[in-house]
Design a protein around this motif. Structure first.
Motif, PDB file in Angstrom:
ATOM      1  N   GLY B  44       0.814  -1.215   0.000  1.00  0.00           N
ATOM      2  CA  GLY B  44       0.000   0.000   0.000  1.00  0.00           C
ATOM      3  C   GLY B  44       0.844   1.260   0.000  1.00  0.00           C
ATOM      4  N   ASP B  45       2.089   1.148   0.489  1.00  0.00           N
ATOM      5  CA  ASP B  45       2.996   2.301   0.444  1.00  0.00           C
ATOM      6  C   ASP B  45       3.628   2.409  -0.944  1.00  0.00           C
ATOM      7  OD1 ASP B  45       2.421   2.593   3.072  1.00  0.00           O
ATOM      8  OD2 ASP B  45       4.394   2.018   3.835  1.00  0.00           O
ATOM      9  N   VAL B  46       4.095   3.609  -1.279  1.00  0.00           N
ATOM     10  CA  VAL B  46       4.825   3.789  -2.520  1.00  0.00           C
ATOM     11  C   VAL B  46       6.313   3.612  -2.227  1.00  0.00           C
ATOM     12  CG1 VAL B  46       5.451   5.397  -4.349  1.00  0.00           C
ATOM     13  CG2 VAL B  46       3.099   5.319  -3.519  1.00  0.00           C
ATOM     14  N   SER B  47       6.982   2.819  -3.055  1.00  0.00           N
ATOM     15  CA  SER B  47       8.408   2.553  -2.884  1.00  0.00           C
ATOM     16  C   SER B  47       9.202   3.759  -3.370  1.00  0.00           C
ATOM     17  CB  SER B  47       8.779   1.304  -3.682  1.00  0.00           C
ATOM     18  OG  SER B  47      10.162   1.045  -3.604  1.00  0.00           O
ATOM     19  N   LYS B  48       9.652   4.599  -2.452  1.00  0.00           N
ATOM     20  CA  LYS B  48      10.356   5.822  -2.849  1.00  0.00           C
ATOM     21  C   LYS B  48      11.862   5.690  -2.726  1.00  0.00           C
ATOM     22  CE  LYS B  48       6.614   8.970  -1.589  1.00  0.00           C
ATOM     23  NZ  LYS B  48       5.891   9.166  -0.317  1.00  0.00           N
ATOM     24  N   TYR B  49      12.314   4.592  -2.140  1.00  0.00           N
ATOM     25  CA  TYR B  49      13.739   4.381  -1.945  1.00  0.00           C
ATOM     26  C   TYR B  49      14.164   3.024  -2.493  1.00  0.00           C
ATOM     27  CZ  TYR B  49      13.626   8.331   1.257  1.00  0.00           C
ATOM     28  OH  TYR B  49      13.482   9.587   1.799  1.00  0.00           O
ATOM     29  N   VAL B  50      15.405   2.975  -2.930  1.00  0.00           N
ATOM     30  CA  VAL B  50      16.051   1.696  -3.212  1.00  0.00           C
ATOM     31  C   VAL B  50      17.082   1.497  -2.122  1.00  0.00           C
ATOM     32  CG1 VAL B  50      17.275   0.295  -4.900  1.00  0.00           C
ATOM     33  CG2 VAL B  50      15.918   2.234  -5.654  1.00  0.00           C
ATOM     34  N   GLY B  56      23.013  -8.311   6.063  1.00  0.00           N
ATOM     35  CA  GLY B  56      21.692  -8.803   6.434  1.00  0.00           C
ATOM     36  C   GLY B  56      20.962  -9.451   5.269  1.00  0.00           C
ATOM     37  N   SER B  57      19.665  -9.651   5.436  1.00  0.00           N
ATOM     38  CA  SER B  57      18.873 -10.305   4.400  1.00  0.00           C
ATOM     39  C   SER B  57      17.410  -9.901   4.512  1.00  0.00           C
ATOM     40  CB  SER B  57      18.998 -11.826   4.510  1.00  0.00           C
ATOM     41  OG  SER B  57      18.528 -12.261   5.770  1.00  0.00           O
ATOM     42  N   ALA B  58      16.671 -10.123   3.442  1.00  0.00           N
ATOM     43  CA  ALA B  58      15.275  -9.702   3.397  1.00  0.00           C
ATOM     44  C   ALA B  58      14.491 -10.575   2.429  1.00  0.00           C
ATOM     45  CB  ALA B  58      15.198  -8.243   2.939  1.00  0.00           C
ATOM     46  N   ARG B  59      13.186 -10.440   2.516  1.00  0.00           N
ATOM     47  CA  ARG B  59      12.322 -11.101   1.531  1.00  0.00           C
ATOM     48  C   ARG B  59      11.263 -10.118   1.070  1.00  0.00           C
ATOM     49  NH1 ARG B  59       7.423 -14.139   4.289  1.00  0.00           N
ATOM     50  NH2 ARG B  59       7.172 -12.839   6.131  1.00  0.00           N
ATOM     51  N   MET B  60      10.918 -10.198  -0.203  1.00  0.00           N
ATOM     52  CA  MET B  60       9.814  -9.417  -0.742  1.00  0.00           C
ATOM     53  C   MET B  60       8.683 -10.393  -1.005  1.00  0.00           C
ATOM     54  SD  MET B  60       9.830  -6.888  -4.005  1.00  0.00           S
ATOM     55  CE  MET B  60       8.741  -7.305  -5.350  1.00  0.00           C
ATOM     56  N   PHE B  61       7.506 -10.104  -0.484  1.00  0.00           N
ATOM     57  CA  PHE B  61       6.410 -11.064  -0.637  1.00  0.00           C
ATOM     58  C   PHE B  61       5.059 -10.376  -0.766  1.00  0.00           C
ATOM     59  CE2 PHE B  61       4.473 -10.822   3.640  1.00  0.00           C
ATOM     60  CZ  PHE B  61       5.479 -10.148   4.341  1.00  0.00           C
ATOM     61  N   SER B  62       4.105 -11.108  -1.336  1.00  0.00           N
ATOM     62  CA  SER B  62       2.718 -10.646  -1.395  1.00  0.00           C
ATOM     63  C   SER B  62       1.884 -11.525  -0.468  1.00  0.00           C
ATOM     64  CB  SER B  62       2.182 -10.754  -2.819  1.00  0.00           C
ATOM     65  OG  SER B  62       2.025 -12.120  -3.174  1.00  0.00           O
ATOM     66  N   VAL B  63       0.707 -11.020  -0.140  1.00  0.00           N
ATOM     67  CA  VAL B  63      -0.236 -11.801   0.663  1.00  0.00           C
ATOM     68  C   VAL B  63      -1.524 -11.948  -0.137  1.00  0.00           C
ATOM     69  CG1 VAL B  63      -1.482 -11.946   2.852  1.00  0.00           C
ATOM     70  CG2 VAL B  63       0.757 -10.808   2.761  1.00  0.00           C
ATOM     71  N   ASP B  64      -1.970 -13.181  -0.375  1.00  0.00           N
ATOM     72  CA  ASP B  64      -3.172 -13.365  -1.201  1.00  0.00           C
ATOM     73  C   ASP B  64      -4.449 -13.348  -0.353  1.00  0.00           C
ATOM     74  OD1 ASP B  64      -3.633 -15.866  -0.075  1.00  0.00           O
ATOM     75  OD2 ASP B  64      -2.629 -16.938  -1.701  1.00  0.00           O
ATOM     76  N   ASP B  65      -5.593 -13.517  -1.032  1.00  0.00           N
ATOM     77  CA  ASP B  65      -6.910 -13.465  -0.387  1.00  0.00           C
ATOM     78  C   ASP B  65      -7.000 -14.398   0.829  1.00  0.00           C
ATOM     79  OD1 ASP B  65      -7.349 -12.028  -2.679  1.00  0.00           O
ATOM     80  OD2 ASP B  65      -8.312 -13.699  -3.720  1.00  0.00           O
ATOM     81  N   LYS B  66      -6.363 -15.555   0.685  1.00  0.00           N
ATOM     82  CA  LYS B  66      -6.451 -16.571   1.748  1.00  0.00           C
ATOM     83  C   LYS B  66      -5.447 -16.314   2.875  1.00  0.00           C
ATOM     84  CE  LYS B  66      -7.796 -20.040  -1.642  1.00  0.00           C
ATOM     85  NZ  LYS B  66      -7.090 -20.808  -2.684  1.00  0.00           N
ATOM     86  N   GLY B  67      -4.708 -15.193   2.769  1.00  0.00           N
ATOM     87  CA  GLY B  67      -3.738 -14.885   3.805  1.00  0.00           C
ATOM     88  C   GLY B  67      -2.407 -15.600   3.610  1.00  0.00           C
ATOM     89  N   HIS B  68      -2.252 -16.296   2.498  1.00  0.00           N
ATOM     90  CA  HIS B  68      -0.982 -16.984   2.230  1.00  0.00           C
ATOM     91  C   HIS B  68       0.047 -16.008   1.667  1.00  0.00           C
ATOM     92  CE1 HIS B  68      -3.100 -21.148   1.787  1.00  0.00           C
ATOM     93  NE2 HIS B  68      -3.189 -20.647   2.995  1.00  0.00           N
ATOM     94  N   SER B  89       6.712   3.390 -11.279  1.00  0.00           N
ATOM     95  CA  SER B  89       5.468   4.068 -11.642  1.00  0.00           C
ATOM     96  C   SER B  89       4.902   4.890 -10.484  1.00  0.00           C
ATOM     97  CB  SER B  89       4.437   3.041 -12.103  1.00  0.00           C
ATOM     98  OG  SER B  89       4.181   2.113 -11.069  1.00  0.00           O
ATOM     99  N   LEU B  90       5.592   4.856  -9.346  1.00  0.00           N
ATOM    100  CA  LEU B  90       5.167   5.612  -8.165  1.00  0.00           C
ATOM    101  C   LEU B  90       3.706   5.328  -7.774  1.00  0.00           C
ATOM    102  CD1 LEU B  90       7.043   8.982  -8.747  1.00  0.00           C
ATOM    103  CD2 LEU B  90       7.624   7.131  -7.175  1.00  0.00           C
ATOM    104  N   THR B  91       3.356   4.064  -7.859  1.00  0.00           N
ATOM    105  CA  THR B  91       2.031   3.605  -7.424  1.00  0.00           C
ATOM    106  C   THR B  91       2.188   2.773  -6.156  1.00  0.00           C
ATOM    107  OG1 THR B  91       2.302   1.686  -8.862  1.00  0.00           O
ATOM    108  CG2 THR B  91       1.062   3.552  -9.746  1.00  0.00           C
ATOM    109  N   PRO B  92       1.096   2.642  -5.364  1.00  0.00           N
ATOM    110  CA  PRO B  92       1.189   1.855  -4.125  1.00  0.00           C
ATOM    111  C   PRO B  92       1.611   0.417  -4.417  1.00  0.00           C
ATOM    112  CG  PRO B  92      -0.849   3.106  -4.180  1.00  0.00           C
ATOM    113  CD  PRO B  92      -0.231   3.241  -5.537  1.00  0.00           C
ATOM    114  N   SER B  93       2.458  -0.109  -3.572  1.00  0.00           N
ATOM    115  CA  SER B  93       3.011  -1.446  -3.800  1.00  0.00           C
ATOM    116  C   SER B  93       2.041  -2.541  -3.378  1.00  0.00           C
ATOM    117  CB  SER B  93       4.310  -1.612  -3.031  1.00  0.00           C
ATOM    118  OG  SER B  93       4.854  -2.894  -3.262  1.00  0.00           O
TER     119      SER B  93
END
Lengths: 194, 194
Positions: B44-50, B56-68, B89-93
């Motif tokens: 929902g936030d716009v990604s304004k930084y790279v 360290g480490s990180a993960r990028m993930f989505s959450v679907d309708d079922k909460g998965h 595109s400066l749209t919400p992520s």
DNA sequence: AAATAGCCTTGACAAATGTCAAGTTGAATT
DNA sequence: AATTCAACTTGACATTTGTCAAGGCTATTT
């Protein structure tokens, strides 16, 4: 012949080409005609050229052990054709690129492409814009592939690339979606009754 | 703190940074510490930084309708973090980026990133090299997703990113491969007896 | 030390998708 | 016009993968 490429560059870079730049670009991009079912790239060859599609369409695909074909991506007017992996690392390609219609291409060699990016700021901006667009599209496709069912992936394709349904046969759409032709046929049947 | 980034740029561009360029880059990249389980980006936030990952480490993930949750990609030292789609595109992520370990980042804003590419040829070359590498990696991943079985995709991951097995829990590897944790567990069991 | 939470495994069963075979249709070729 | 071929559909069945529930292990927290 080169006009569609000039229009593409001006649209992507949001700048106007000078006559000088037009001549430079024209000197690097060579026209090439390929007929339906001819190959732009064959598995095992090194991808030494990138093609801009002026007219026509193509598919890039791999062939697995069982002889099944898997379509990595399609190409249409004003899209680019090449195997990124092979083009960048100059290694033999695992993929084939086959024209699906009689096509007109503008091709440029690896070396000339790098040179042109150095010499023409507009061309460089264009490629940057294209890279951005490509990275967005591939991120979406990866997301679809790992998180959606076949039906959801088909739905997304219908909304994202409705042209595909007009230009490509259903068995190729299935392959692009990572589905068997039979499964896609059943998904479509199922959607009809909704 | 900025040293790993300088090394990365010199390695990718295959050129040496001048003191002047180091200062310029240093002025644009701001250090940021995030602890395990903190978010670099929320849906929902716009990604304004790279972010460039120093440690360290990180993960990028989505959450679907079922909460998965579905992991689009991981991040490790000297990798970059951002949502290409939102950043460009400066749209919400649609995605979240969560740190998996206590991490040190160097972050740069959209505007500064463009400015830096304009001002520093080395930085521009670095980003081009990174784009190339990314396009190769994503092409491979799409190919794997649409044409391979779960077991084949796991095999490829073991060969391509063996570090992942050390750094990330198995349920996250499963999510990255588009498999349920149970299925990956069974695939591994099956591979043991071969 | 006890309690908790996260992670991994396993079994039983369900759902999604693939495979094989057959038949239909329509376009392209002869 | 007849023939051939490619694309699509359908049914029957196999395989893969997901879901749910339970239990065990380990590291962290209390």
């Amino acid at each position: 012949m080169h006009e569609p490429l000039f229009e593409y560059i001006e649209a992507k870079s949001e700048l106007k080409l000078t006559d000088e730049e037009r001549l430079l670009i024209k000197s690097k991009f060579q026209p090439k005609r390929l007929r339906k079912r001819q190959y732009f790239l064959q598995e095992g060859d090194v991808s030494k050229y990138v093609a801009f599609i002026v007219k026509g369409s193509a598919r890039m695909f791999s062939v697995d052990d069982k002889g099944h074909e898997h379509i990595i991506r399609f190409g249409l007017e004003s899209w680019w054709l090449n195997d990124a992996e092979s083009f960048i690392s100059l290694t033999p390609s695992r993929y084939n690129i086959e024209m699906l219609e009689d096509s007109e291409l503008l091709i440029i060699s690896v070396a000339d492409a790098y040179e042109l990016r150095d010499k023409s700021r507009l061309f460089d901006l264009t490629i940057k814009a294209m890279d951005k667009q490509a990275s967005m599209a591939t991120q979406r496709r990866i997301h679809a592939a790992i998180s959606m069912t076949g039906e959801e992936r088909y739905d997304e394709l219908v909304n994202t690339y409705p042209q595909f349904l007009q230009r490509f046969p259903q068995n190729m759409i299935a392959s692009y979606l990572g589905l068997s032709p039979e499964t896609l046929s059943r998904i479509r049947k199922n959607l009809m009754s909704k």
